[in-house]
Design an enzyme around this catalytic site. Structure first.
Site, PDB file in Angstrom:
ATOM      1  N   HIS A  96       0.372   3.765   1.906  1.00 23.88           N
ATOM      2  CA  HIS A  96       0.256   4.424   3.207  1.00 23.88           C
ATOM      3  C   HIS A  96       1.122   3.788   4.288  1.00 23.88           C
ATOM      4  O   HIS A  96       1.658   2.693   4.124  1.00 23.88           O
ATOM      5  CB  HIS A  96      -1.208   4.414   3.659  1.00 23.88           C
ATOM      6  CG  HIS A  96      -2.120   5.162   2.743  1.00 23.88           C
ATOM      7  ND1 HIS A  96      -2.806   4.555   1.718  1.00 23.88           N
ATOM      8  CD2 HIS A  96      -2.430   6.479   2.685  1.00 23.88           C
ATOM      9  CE1 HIS A  96      -3.519   5.459   1.071  1.00 23.88           C
ATOM     10  NE2 HIS A  96      -3.306   6.631   1.627  1.00 23.88           N
ATOM     11  N   ASP A 141       0.848  -1.188   0.000  1.00 30.23           N
ATOM     12  CA  ASP A 141       0.000   0.000   0.000  1.00 30.23           C
ATOM     13  C   ASP A 141       0.890   1.247   0.000  1.00 30.23           C
ATOM     14  O   ASP A 141       2.050   1.197   0.416  1.00 30.23           O
ATOM     15  CB  ASP A 141      -0.897   0.002   1.245  1.00 30.23           C
ATOM     16  CG  ASP A 141      -2.087   0.934   1.121  1.00 30.23           C
ATOM     17  OD1 ASP A 141      -3.189   0.448   0.812  1.00 30.23           O
ATOM     18  OD2 ASP A 141      -1.909   2.149   1.318  1.00 30.23           O
ATOM     19  N   SER A 162      -5.079  11.162   3.106  1.00 29.94           N
ATOM     20  CA  SER A 162      -5.612   9.889   3.588  1.00 29.94           C
ATOM     21  C   SER A 162      -4.725   9.255   4.654  1.00 29.94           C
ATOM     22  O   SER A 162      -5.173   8.368   5.383  1.00 29.94           O
ATOM     23  CB  SER A 162      -5.785   8.917   2.421  1.00 29.94           C
ATOM     24  OG  SER A 162      -4.595   8.818   1.655  1.00 29.94           O
TER      25      SER A 162
END
Length: 382
Positions: free
Chosen positions: A201, A199, A295
């Site tokens: 993140h 990912d 995010s």
């Protein structure tokens, strides 16, 4: 020298793809021909129909809605490409041991782009200062910088490390309070992953060490907050399919090539309301800290807001937004009514450096004519 596997894949993948394309298109044609009622509603195949782009839009809609086996095709072709070539679709860089990276992290940020960003941030800081609000900048390093050892040799460069250093230095030279998150993450990575492997993140561990770095910066900068009672607990972990896995194959087919979701522990906090807080009517809309960002902050799976509450011993109001980068959420905040209705003492601005130099750093992606556009700070838009 290319391996036999790579030569085979080079021939096999196009054959599979075009073979499927012939079958799929013939299926759509026969299906369409079998329905006279639908055929009566099809646009006339006039020259203007093609020139004006209606034909392209209709064909695109037809493919998206009618293409048979679309999900299966994405999964099968993606699995074959990953298994045989060790690669994914455009936009993802495949590293070793299941580490994936976004292609956005390999551009070199120009000095003028950093200068422009710091100038805009300076305008934001001035507006906040006029309202009695202190700004704390939290630049986030790129995953490709922190985990460069997992990249293919040809993709390794110092672009994002340089961007982080130059951006942080420029912010400090402009007199801003800046949190050194890169040092904190590098120190923590031997003990726990600070970014998710599949990912873009961070992990909750990365969010936690960043929150601790924010608290340390508050202390060093003399930013004082009234201490509040914060209770915290770990919740049941959730399984998350990494956003970069979807650039490899579909989740339904990913396990067949050894890919799987990542388990993310969830950390939650609550703040006890202080006795005697508020005015004579029991109302106090002010908050100690407000969190703005991307995010990384907005997605509750990473628990960044909760770690901030726990480390700062203060309530944190999260106004971060997903899918807009770091600039647009701040522009929305300044243009809206939130700061007037709920004024914070401090704003923590989470700002991933990979967004520097992007066209939409300060502007929202919109369709032409819908009016949803932000201009640069200082040009009458705040």
């Amino acid at each position: 020298m290319a391996s036999i596997r790579q030569h085979t894949a080079t021939l096999l993948l196009p054959t599979v793809f075009f073979g499927y394309a012939i079958y799929a298109n013939s299926t759509m044609i026969f299906a369409a021909a079998g329905s006279e009622a639908e055929a009566a509603q099809v646009n006339d195949l006039s020259l203007s129909y093609v020139i004006d782009g209606e034909a392209t839009r209709d064909l695109d809609a037809l493919y998206k809605s009618e293409l048979p086996h679309r999900d299966a095709a994405v999964g099968v072709i993606g699995n074959a490409r990953y298994a045989l070539l060790g690669s994914g679709r455009k936009g993802v860089i495949v590293g070793d041991d299941g580490w994936f990276f976004t292609g956005e992290e390999f551009k070199r940020v120009k000095p003028t782009e950093i200068e422009s960003a710091v100038s805009q941030i300076g305008e934001v800081r001035k507006k906040l200062a006029d309202a009695g609000i202190e700004l704390v900048m939290v630049p986030l390093p790129a995953k490709s910088d922190i985990y460069t050892e997992h990249l293919p040799d040809m993709m390794r460069n110092d672009a994002m490390m340089t961007a982080y250093g130059d951006f942080s230095t420029a912010l400090k030279q402009a007199g801003m309070t800046v949190v050194d998150t890169r040092t904190a993450m590098l120190a923590a990575k031997p003990h726990d992953d600070v970014f998710l492997k599949s990912d873009t993140h961070w992990t909750p561990a990365g969010a936690r060490v960043t929150a601790e770095a924010v608290q340390k910066t508050f202390q060093q900068s003399g930013i004082l907050l009234a201490s509040e009672q914060v209770t915290a607990s770990w919740q049941t972990p959730v399984d998350v399919w990494g956003d970069l896995t979807k650039y490899i194959t579909s989740p339904d087919y990913a396990p067949r090539v050894g890919l799987k979701p990542e388990s993310v522990p969830i950390y939650r906090t609550s703040v006890a309301e202080a006795e005697g807080s508020g005015d004579i009517f029991g109302n106090d809309a002010s908050v100690p800290v407000m969190l703005v960002g991307t995010s990384y902050s907005a997605n509750e799976n990473w628990s960044f807001t909760d770690f901030l509450r726990q480390t700062l011993s203060s309530d944190v109001v999260n106004v971060a937004k997903e899918g807009l980068g770091p600039g647009v959420p701040m522009m929305d905040l300044l243009e809206g009514q939130v700061l007037a209705d709920t004024p914070p003492s401090v704003i923590v601005w989470e700002f991933p450096v990979r967004y520097l130099g992007t066209d939409t750093l300060w502007t929202r992606k919109t369709n032409a004519g819908n009016g949803g556009h932000h201009g640069p700070v200082g040009e009458g838009n705040v």
